[in-house]
Design a protein around this motif. Structure first.
Motif, PDB file in Angstrom:
ATOM      1  N   ARG A   1      20.109 -69.891  -4.830  1.00 32.78           N
ATOM      2  CA  ARG A   1      20.662 -68.561  -5.116  1.00 32.78           C
ATOM      3  C   ARG A   1      21.497 -68.045  -3.942  1.00 32.78           C
ATOM      4  NH1 ARG A   1      18.332 -63.617  -4.237  1.00 32.78           N
ATOM      5  NH2 ARG A   1      16.286 -64.556  -3.827  1.00 32.78           N
ATOM      6  N   HIS A   2      21.036 -68.265  -2.735  1.00 31.11           N
ATOM      7  CA  HIS A   2      21.773 -67.770  -1.562  1.00 31.11           C
ATOM      8  C   HIS A   2      23.015 -68.616  -1.279  1.00 31.11           C
ATOM      9  CE1 HIS A   2      19.193 -64.493  -0.317  1.00 31.11           C
ATOM     10  NE2 HIS A   2      18.140 -65.241  -0.630  1.00 31.11           N
ATOM     11  N   TYR A   3      22.961 -69.907  -1.609  1.00 29.06           N
ATOM     12  CA  TYR A   3      24.185 -70.712  -1.487  1.00 29.06           C
ATOM     13  C   TYR A   3      25.264 -70.187  -2.437  1.00 29.06           C
ATOM     14  CZ  TYR A   3      22.660 -74.503   1.622  1.00 29.06           C
ATOM     15  OH  TYR A   3      22.272 -75.235   2.715  1.00 29.06           O
ATOM     16  N   GLN A   4      24.866 -69.813  -3.637  1.00 29.43           N
ATOM     17  CA  GLN A   4      25.833 -69.272  -4.593  1.00 29.43           C
ATOM     18  C   GLN A   4      26.399 -67.938  -4.114  1.00 29.43           C
ATOM     19  OE1 GLN A   4      27.020 -71.184  -6.956  1.00 29.43           O
ATOM     20  NE2 GLN A   4      25.526 -72.682  -6.195  1.00 29.43           N
ATOM     21  N   GLN A   5      25.577 -67.132  -3.467  1.00 23.99           N
ATOM     22  CA  GLN A   5      26.071 -65.871  -2.913  1.00 23.99           C
ATOM     23  C   GLN A   5      27.067 -66.129  -1.785  1.00 23.99           C
ATOM     24  OE1 GLN A   5      22.946 -63.146  -1.864  1.00 23.99           O
ATOM     25  NE2 GLN A   5      21.912 -63.328  -3.833  1.00 23.99           N
ATOM     26  N   ALA A   6      26.787 -67.142  -0.953  1.00 24.35           N
ATOM     27  CA  ALA A   6      27.727 -67.500   0.120  1.00 24.35           C
ATOM     28  C   ALA A   6      29.052 -67.946  -0.468  1.00 24.35           C
ATOM     29  CB  ALA A   6      27.128 -68.605   0.991  1.00 24.35           C
ATOM     30  N   LEU A   7      28.995 -68.743  -1.549  1.00 25.10           N
ATOM     31  CA  LEU A   7      30.221 -69.202  -2.198  1.00 25.10           C
ATOM     32  C   LEU A   7      30.984 -68.055  -2.851  1.00 25.10           C
ATOM     33  CD1 LEU A   7      29.126 -72.608  -3.734  1.00 25.10           C
ATOM     34  CD2 LEU A   7      31.132 -72.231  -2.284  1.00 25.10           C
ATOM     35  N   ALA A   8      30.254 -67.083  -3.357  1.00 22.66           N
ATOM     36  CA  ALA A   8      30.920 -65.912  -3.936  1.00 22.66           C
ATOM     37  C   ALA A   8      31.694 -65.142  -2.875  1.00 22.66           C
ATOM     38  CB  ALA A   8      29.893 -64.999  -4.601  1.00 22.66           C
ATOM     39  N   LEU A   9      31.210 -65.191  -1.632  1.00 28.01           N
ATOM     40  CA  LEU A   9      31.896 -64.510  -0.534  1.00 28.01           C
ATOM     41  C   LEU A   9      33.050 -65.327   0.014  1.00 28.01           C
ATOM     42  CD1 LEU A   9      28.699 -63.196   1.317  1.00 28.01           C
ATOM     43  CD2 LEU A   9      30.405 -61.780   0.155  1.00 28.01           C
ATOM     44  N   ASP A  10      32.961 -66.662  -0.093  1.00 27.08           N
ATOM     45  CA  ASP A  10      34.039 -67.537   0.387  1.00 27.08           C
ATOM     46  C   ASP A  10      34.054 -68.807  -0.450  1.00 27.08           C
ATOM     47  OD1 ASP A  10      35.915 -69.025   1.693  1.00 27.08           O
ATOM     48  OD2 ASP A  10      34.934 -68.998   3.650  1.00 27.08           O
ATOM     49  N   ARG A  11      34.941 -68.848  -1.449  1.00 29.35           N
ATOM     50  CA  ARG A  11      35.012 -69.989  -2.377  1.00 29.35           C
ATOM     51  C   ARG A  11      35.661 -71.217  -1.746  1.00 29.35           C
ATOM     52  NH1 ARG A  11      31.932 -69.981  -6.673  1.00 29.35           N
ATOM     53  NH2 ARG A  11      33.377 -71.411  -7.676  1.00 29.35           N
ATOM     54  N   THR A  12      36.299 -71.050  -0.587  1.00 28.74           N
ATOM     55  CA  THR A  12      37.048 -72.164   0.012  1.00 28.74           C
ATOM     56  C   THR A  12      36.213 -73.006   0.968  1.00 28.74           C
ATOM     57  OG1 THR A  12      37.814 -70.818   1.883  1.00 28.74           O
ATOM     58  CG2 THR A  12      39.156 -70.790  -0.118  1.00 28.74           C
ATOM     59  N   GLU A  13      35.014 -72.557   1.323  1.00 32.24           N
ATOM     60  CA  GLU A  13      34.220 -73.265   2.333  1.00 32.24           C
ATOM     61  C   GLU A  13      33.454 -74.428   1.706  1.00 32.24           C
ATOM     62  OE1 GLU A  13      33.243 -74.891   5.149  1.00 32.24           O
ATOM     63  OE2 GLU A  13      33.995 -72.962   5.931  1.00 32.24           O
ATOM     64  N   VAL A  14      33.916 -75.646   2.018  1.00 30.03           N
ATOM     65  CA  VAL A  14      33.340 -76.857   1.428  1.00 30.03           C
ATOM     66  C   VAL A  14      31.886 -77.050   1.861  1.00 30.03           C
ATOM     67  CG1 VAL A  14      33.560 -79.373   1.280  1.00 30.03           C
ATOM     68  CG2 VAL A  14      35.600 -77.937   1.272  1.00 30.03           C
ATOM     69  N   ARG A  15      31.545 -76.612   3.084  1.00 26.31           N
ATOM     70  CA  ARG A  15      30.170 -76.798   3.570  1.00 26.31           C
ATOM     71  C   ARG A  15      29.149 -76.126   2.664  1.00 26.31           C
ATOM     72  NH1 ARG A  15      30.174 -74.422   9.411  1.00 26.31           N
ATOM     73  NH2 ARG A  15      31.467 -72.900   8.296  1.00 26.31           N
ATOM     74  N   PHE A  16      29.521 -74.987   2.088  1.00 23.73           N
ATOM     75  CA  PHE A  16      28.585 -74.281   1.199  1.00 23.73           C
ATOM     76  C   PHE A  16      28.358 -75.090  -0.078  1.00 23.73           C
ATOM     77  CE2 PHE A  16      30.462 -70.060   2.964  1.00 23.73           C
ATOM     78  CZ  PHE A  16      29.906 -70.343   4.206  1.00 23.73           C
ATOM     79  N   ILE A  17      29.434 -75.694  -0.596  1.00 21.71           N
ATOM     80  CA  ILE A  17      29.318 -76.516  -1.811  1.00 21.71           C
ATOM     81  C   ILE A  17      28.411 -77.719  -1.553  1.00 21.71           C
ATOM     82  CG2 ILE A  17      30.606 -77.876  -3.511  1.00 21.71           C
ATOM     83  CD1 ILE A  17      33.081 -76.154  -2.744  1.00 21.71           C
ATOM     84  N   VAL A  18      28.646 -78.392  -0.421  1.00 25.02           N
ATOM     85  CA  VAL A  18      27.832 -79.562  -0.072  1.00 25.02           C
ATOM     86  C   VAL A  18      26.374 -79.154   0.131  1.00 25.02           C
ATOM     87  CG1 VAL A  18      27.419 -81.306   1.709  1.00 25.02           C
ATOM     88  CG2 VAL A  18      29.760 -80.847   0.925  1.00 25.02           C
ATOM     89  N   GLY A  19      26.150 -78.054   0.830  1.00 26.18           N
ATOM     90  CA  GLY A  19      24.784 -77.582   1.057  1.00 26.18           C
ATOM     91  C   GLY A  19      24.070 -77.277  -0.239  1.00 26.18           C
ATOM     92  N   ALA A  20      24.781 -76.620  -1.168  1.00 32.68           N
ATOM     93  CA  ALA A  20      24.175 -76.276  -2.458  1.00 32.68           C
ATOM     94  C   ALA A  20      23.825 -77.539  -3.245  1.00 32.68           C
ATOM     95  CB  ALA A  20      25.128 -75.397  -3.261  1.00 32.68           C
ATOM     96  N   ALA A  21      24.719 -78.537  -3.226  1.00 33.17           N
ATOM     97  CA  ALA A  21      24.469 -79.773  -3.967  1.00 33.17           C
ATOM     98  C   ALA A  21      23.274 -80.532  -3.400  1.00 33.17           C
ATOM     99  CB  ALA A  21      25.718 -80.652  -3.940  1.00 33.17           C
ATOM    100  N   LEU A  22      23.223 -80.666  -2.067  1.00 29.68           N
ATOM    101  CA  LEU A  22      22.118 -81.402  -1.449  1.00 29.68           C
ATOM    102  C   LEU A  22      20.796 -80.662  -1.623  1.00 29.68           C
ATOM    103  CD1 LEU A  22      23.819 -82.689   1.831  1.00 29.68           C
ATOM    104  CD2 LEU A  22      23.419 -83.928  -0.306  1.00 29.68           C
ATOM    105  N   ASN A  23      20.841 -79.347  -1.636  1.00 31.87           N
ATOM    106  CA  ASN A  23      19.631 -78.562  -1.889  1.00 31.87           C
ATOM    107  C   ASN A  23      19.124 -78.816  -3.310  1.00 31.87           C
ATOM    108  OD1 ASN A  23      17.775 -76.116  -1.374  1.00 31.87           O
ATOM    109  ND2 ASN A  23      18.907 -75.503  -3.205  1.00 31.87           N
ATOM    110  N   THR A  24      20.033 -78.842  -4.280  1.00 30.38           N
ATOM    111  CA  THR A  24      19.654 -79.120  -5.670  1.00 30.38           C
ATOM    112  C   THR A  24      19.069 -80.520  -5.802  1.00 30.38           C
ATOM    113  OG1 THR A  24      21.414 -77.654  -6.447  1.00 30.38           O
ATOM    114  CG2 THR A  24      20.521 -79.214  -8.040  1.00 30.38           C
ATOM    115  N   HIS A  25      19.666 -81.468  -5.089  1.00 31.46           N
ATOM    116  CA  HIS A  25      19.154 -82.841  -5.083  1.00 31.46           C
ATOM    117  C   HIS A  25      17.742 -82.893  -4.499  1.00 31.46           C
ATOM    118  CE1 HIS A  25      18.664 -87.063  -4.174  1.00 31.46           C
ATOM    119  NE2 HIS A  25      18.739 -86.834  -2.868  1.00 31.46           N
ATOM    120  N   SER A  26      17.525 -82.176  -3.374  1.00 36.85           N
ATOM    121  CA  SER A  26      16.197 -82.154  -2.749  1.00 36.85           C
ATOM    122  C   SER A  26      15.156 -81.523  -3.663  1.00 36.85           C
ATOM    123  CB  SER A  26      16.249 -81.386  -1.421  1.00 36.85           C
ATOM    124  OG  SER A  26      17.072 -82.056  -0.494  1.00 36.85           O
TER     125      SER A  26
END
Length: 747
Positions: A492-517
């Protein structure tokens, strides 16, 4: 008269006196006269820590000549040090430099001064004033020559003295004994000789220096042990700088043909650009927009060459870029370009090249805070923490009102395990700059490094409330939640970070790896695919996808992605390491043939590569070799996080080798690890308990402590639970599943 031979003479250049014994009396000889002195005065010189030289079999005239020589050397040292005194007025320092220059004309005096000054690092306030001091020194050729060498070697000297202090601490020598030993070694020029051998990466010279000093002195066993330990540490640090990464003086700093190589450049802002290589008339006529377009194109081309592993072309293009920018007098923008390229060289793991670029930037921009801070960061990334700490302190001294060097210093303190000092510094920054979120987020990192993950989470929550619209702070909170296994909240917080900055690839990667974990690997892959539709060549997204595919056993698909990345960017190290990991899982015997030695490692990525090699040895049924390699490497690893991972790999290798010590190794620092690493350790610890016929303990660990929802870990857990239910008739060959090997590579 004056030619009678004197058996023993004590010469003090500092005091301008020589003491000798004749006709059962002690005398002092100065330039003016010879007078009787008491024996107690001589004892004060010899036993009181005074500097002196012992000479034998000289006449009074020869003593007088030796005294004049020693006096000139002592004066040269005093005057050179006085030039470095920032408390003195400029006019005073100019006069001192003028007198020092006359004395430094003699090579023996220059060598004496360098031998002394390069025996211990300069104070931070002196290095911080380097450029104002050099402005005075540059007027005097020999003073400039000496001080330039002194300043240029400060980072390497910090590393040498850091190893000396480590050896002294290891041996446990007393402070008085250490002071006496150091004084003797300074007199012998020991530290400068070791420094030069280190800079030149000359192991033969280093060994020769140590042996010569061991044979030439009457050392105690403790002092001999210190010198030998110091030799070992310096050897390791020298080997860590790979030969192909060594800075190549002259590659970017080319002098005009026939120029005096020892004479300082008259133009400090363009020290090495020949006048006939300035911008052509056509280049000079480009307007600002056209010039920027050209520079951007050149920078992108250099970055591509770095990642394509075409270093000679990158070097050539840097020279062309500097010729263009400096030819247009765009000195400030040339520094910016070099700082930009330094960051890319670090990303490509071209650490030596990055060091060379940033040194050039510092020459061109003597008052550029970005260049000097980037130099400190380069040293940190190379694992040279003592030099990095000194470099950050210099930047802080010169630019006290800037936050980045303060945060950088705290980061280095964290890396060397000085957590409380790091936290105190960050709190000071928070107090002075309450609107800057970086120091607040860095403190979360300090707590994580201590293994205090719950405290880190609490602080991350407080920071998110303090900076509700800062996307990085929100992502730090998400990462903290993920580290303690609270994956749904983290998502949920990764999605909020992405809502604040859609261009930051690190947030996308973090969200994906968190979902995988969290055990939803397919959903994580679909999530990445959505972004890859619009950015199909975004390397971090491809890397994350390959990592997830590898972890769920789809090796061919992961291998295909890694190879596609490397076709475009052969120097993208994470993909190189990913491909090696796949090789370990598919064909460990072949993977184990690609030897990686610990004496060539600097960055964290280098150490990850070494750990991958160690896992390959284990998978190829060569655990004894893996144990030997890791045990040799562990004391040399400067990165705390990598040490924990290496200990996990060591425990696995010991288990594979049927060594009972594996249980103790796998329990080391267990509670301080982040959730996924801790869960992985617990699995291997459970496996080790089963191999040692302790099935009941293994079942308790698996059922009560391995609680993650990670699908890969759950699969291994179920396999080990079934194994613990059966009877183990004795310790035999230990088999590791592909899931366990993947976990060993990732943990």
């Amino acid at each position: 008269m004056g030619w009678e031979m004197i058996e023993t003479v004590f010469v003090s250049g500092k005091d301008a006196l020589a003491y000798f014994y004749e006709d059962e009396k002690w005398y002092s000889l100065s330039a003016e006269e010879t007078i009787p002195v008491s024996a107690s005065e001589v004892r004060r010189l010899v036993n009181g820590g005074g500097e002196y030289y012992l000479l034998r079999g000289l006449s009074k005239r020869e003593i007088s000549d030796a005294l004049v020589k020693e006096k000139r050397r002592a004066d040269a040292l005093f005057l050179t040090l006085a030039v470095l005194d920032e408390q003195a007025s400029i006019s005073t320092r100019v006069l001192l430099a003028q007198q020092a220059d006359d004395l430094l004309l003699e090579s023996s005096n220059r060598d004496f001064v360098l031998k002394r000054i390069l025996s211990w690092p300069l104070p931070t306030n002196v290095t911080a004033a380097r450029h104002s001091l050099m402005q005075i020194a540059n007027t005097f050729n020999h003073v400039a020559m000496v001080l330039k060498e002194v300043f240029n070697f400060q980072p390497d000297l910090h590393e040498v003295i850091a190893r000396w202090r480590e050896s002294a601490e290891e041996v446990g020598i007393s402070q008085a004994g250490l002071s006496s030993l150091r004084s003797e070694l300074v007199d012998a020029g020991f530290f400068r000789a070791v420094l030069m051998a280190t800079v030149e990466r000359n192991l033969h010279d280093l060994n020769s220096i140590i042996v010569t000093n061991l044979l030439g002195g009457n050392w105690s066993p403790q002092e001999r042990a210190l010198l030998l330990d110091f030799q070992r540490r310096i050897q390791s640090s020298m080997k860590r700088t790979r030969e192909y990464e060594k800075p190549k003086p002259g590659r970017l700093f080319k002098r005009s043909p026939g120029a005096d190589q020892n004479k300082p450049s008259e133009d400090p802002f363009r020290p090495d650009l020949p006048s006939n290589e300035c911008a052509s008339p056509q280049e000079a006529r480009l307007n600002a927009f056209e010039a920027k377009q050209r520079v951007d194109k050149q920078i992108n081309c250099i970055k591509e060459m770095l990642f394509r592993d075409r270093l000679p072309l990158a070097e050539k293009y840097v020279t062309d870029l500097m010729r263009f920018q400096l030819g247009r007098d765009d000195q400030e923008y040339a520094v910016m370009s070099l700082c930009n390229l330094t960051a890319s060289a670090l990303d490509a793991n071209r650490l030596g090249f990055a060091d060379e670029l940033i040194k050039y930037a510092m020459e061109l921009g003597p008052n550029d805070i970005v260049a000097f801070t980037a130099r400190a960061e380069v040293l940190r990334r190379r694992g040279k923490f003592a030099a990095a700490l000194a470099a950050f302190e210099e930047v802080i001294s010169r630019f006290p009102a800037r936050t980045y060097p303060l945060n950088g210093k705290a980061n280095v303190l964290k890396e060397i395990g000085h957590f409380e000092q790091a936290a105190q510094l960050l709190r000071r920054v928070q107090s002075d700059f309450p609107e800057d979120s970086v120091a607040f987020n860095e403190e979360v990192g300090v707590l994580r490094s201590q293994g205090r993950h719950k405290a880190a989470l609490q602080l991350a929550v407080a920071n998110a409330r303090r900076f509700p619209l800062d996307p990085v702070t929100r992502s730090v909170l998400a990462g903290s939640l993920s580290r303690v296994g609270r994956y749904a909240e983290a998502s949920r917080h990764y999605q909020q970070a992405l809502a604040l900055d859609r261009t930051e690839v690190r947030f996308i990667v973090g969200a994906a790896l968190n979902t995988h974990s969290a055990g939803a690997s397919e959903r994580a892959l679909r999530y990445l695919e959505e972004f890859l539709k619009t950015s199909p060549t975004e390397v971090p997204l491809l890397q994350a996808k390959a990592q997830i595919l590898r972890s769920i056993g789809q090796f061919s698909a992961a291998k295909g992605i890694y190879e596609s990345i490397l076709r475009g960017f052969p120097r993208f190290i994470p993909a190189v390491l990913g491909l090696r990991a796949v090789a370990v899982l598919e064909d460990p015997i072949v993977a184990a043939e690609n030897k990686v030695t610990h004496d060539q490692l600097e960055s964290e990525l280098d150490w990850t590569g070494f750990r991958t090699y160690a896992v390959a040895l284990v998978a190829a049924d060569r655990p004894r070799e893996a144990i030997q390699a890791i045990e040799a490497a562990l004391p040399q690893c400067p990165w705390l996080g990598q040490r924990d991972r290496l200990k996990t790999t060591l425990g696995i290798a010991q288990m594979k080798n049927n060594e009972p010590t594996c249980i103790q190794t796998l329990q080391t620092n267990l509670e301080s690890l982040e959730d996924r690493q801790r869960q992985a350790r617990l699995l291997f610890l459970s496996h080790a308990q089963i191999e040692q016929n302790r099935q009941s303990i293994a079942r308790v660990l698996l059922s009560r402590m391995v609680t993650t929802s990670d699908r890969g870990i759950q699969s291994i857990k179920e396999h080990l639970l079934r194994a613990s239910a059966g009877k183990n008739t004795g310790i035999g060959k230990v088999d590791l599943s592909s899931g366990e090997l993947e976990l060993a590579l990732a943990a």
